[in-house]
Design an enzyme around this catalytic site. Structure first.
Site, short mmCIF file in Angstrom:
data_model
loop_
_atom_site.label_atom_id
_atom_site.label_comp_id
_atom_site.label_asym_id
_atom_site.label_seq_id
_atom_site.Cartn_x
_atom_site.Cartn_y
_atom_site.Cartn_z
N TYR A 115 0.85 -1.19 0.00
CA TYR A 115 0.00 0.00 0.00
C TYR A 115 0.89 1.24 0.00
O TYR A 115 1.89 1.31 0.71
CB TYR A 115 -0.90 0.02 1.25
CG TYR A 115 -1.71 1.28 1.35
CD1 TYR A 115 -2.99 1.36 0.81
CD2 TYR A 115 -1.18 2.43 1.95
CE1 TYR A 115 -3.72 2.53 0.88
CE2 TYR A 115 -1.91 3.61 2.00
CZ TYR A 115 -3.17 3.65 1.48
OH TYR A 115 -3.90 4.82 1.52
N GLU A 203 -3.68 7.58 -4.00
CA GLU A 203 -3.59 6.28 -3.33
C GLU A 203 -3.33 5.15 -4.33
O GLU A 203 -4.04 5.01 -5.32
CB GLU A 203 -4.90 6.01 -2.58
CG GLU A 203 -4.86 4.76 -1.74
CD GLU A 203 -6.17 4.56 -0.99
OE1 GLU A 203 -7.23 4.43 -1.64
OE2 GLU A 203 -6.14 4.53 0.25
#
Ligand code: ADP
Ligand code: MG
Length: 249
Positions: A115, A203
């Site tokens: 991530y 993101e």
């Protein structure tokens, strides 16, 4: 203002962030042609302003807004099932979102998922880069269950991102050798894209390591400061009114 995955990847590509090749399709015929052009196995991805598509279900029972297609015929078939259909994910609410376009992209051989996200930390008045070896999962879940697995790197706006920040992140994710260098480059490029475009959220979930050792952004989500859009006519053009609340539009 939010944009679709394919648009976020187009923006990130301009900053040399490594993203797989891909094109958007509005019909099954277009999906077929793009799959042929990309060649090999492709992934068909529903384009809606919400995440969790992979694990989502369409209102007619068809499962998954992210599908691996081995042939162009399969890609066209998936596109046909998705287009016009309504996808429900944990982020859409029970009503779901109607899919009006699908993204056809090269299938990656994933060794590991990570991530990587940049968001404004209002309390600290700084952007924070969040990175985690727990990729592919919702970061909110990681934050609740294993907060120690999220590395936070704050960037002072007066100093800006420095090479050591990117190295800290690549090290924290456990990269070595060439992959380490690629990760350092990607983090710096992603941060530049975030700053230049007045993004409030950038993101990448998942960021991946491919089985041949490359670091690639496999998913991308960007949201921008509405008040800055006058400075970014190119991004403003990407606005999709069908994804917004009609009353607000
Ligand atoms: P969402 O977050 O909306 O579910 P993602 O783009 O993150 O959508 O896709 C979900 C999962 O599907 C990823 O975590 C990854 O495992 C897989 N996936 C997505 N794109 C590709 C691709 N191009 N090649 C191989 N697998 C993919
Ligand atoms: Mg994702």
């Amino acid at each position: 203002m939010k944009v679709h995955e394919y648009q976020a990847k187009e923006i990130l590509g301009r900053y040399q962030v490594a993203v797989p090749k891909g094109k958007v399709a509005f019909s099954a015929e277009q999906a077929y042609a793009i799959a042929k052009e990309l060649g090999g196995t492709v992934v068909v991805k529903a384009q809606i302003h919400a995440g969790g598509r992979g694990k989502g279900t369409f209102t007619d029972g068809f499962k998954g807004g992210v599908k691996l297609a081995k042939t162009a015929d399969d890609a066209a078939e998936f596109a046909k099932k998705m287009l016009g259909n309504t996808l429900v994910t944990h982020q859409t609410g029970p009503a779901g979102r109607q899919v009006q376009k699908v993204y056809l992209t090269e299938a990656a051989n994933i060794a590991r998922e990570y991530y990587l996200g940049i968001v404004l930390d209002r309390a600290k008045q700084m952007n924070v880069i969040m990175s985690s070896t727990e990729g592919g999962v919702e970061i909110e879940k990681v934050a609740a269950e294993a907060p120690e697995k999220i590395l936070k790197t704050w960037i002072d706006p007066l100093v800006g991102i420095q090479p050591f920040h990117a190295r800290q992140i690549a090290f924290g994710l456990g990269f070595t050798g060439e992959a380490f260098k690629e990760c350092v480059k990607l983090v710096a490029a992603l941060y530049k894209a975030h700053e230049d475009t007045d993004s409030t959220l950038t993101e990448i979930n998942p960021l991946i390591l491919t089985d041949d050792g490359h670091v690639v952004a496999l998913d991308a989500k960007m949201a921008f400061d509405d008040n800055s859009m006058y400075r970014h006519p190119d991004i403003m053009e990407m606005r999709d009114l069908t994804e917004e609340d009609p009353l607000e539009v």
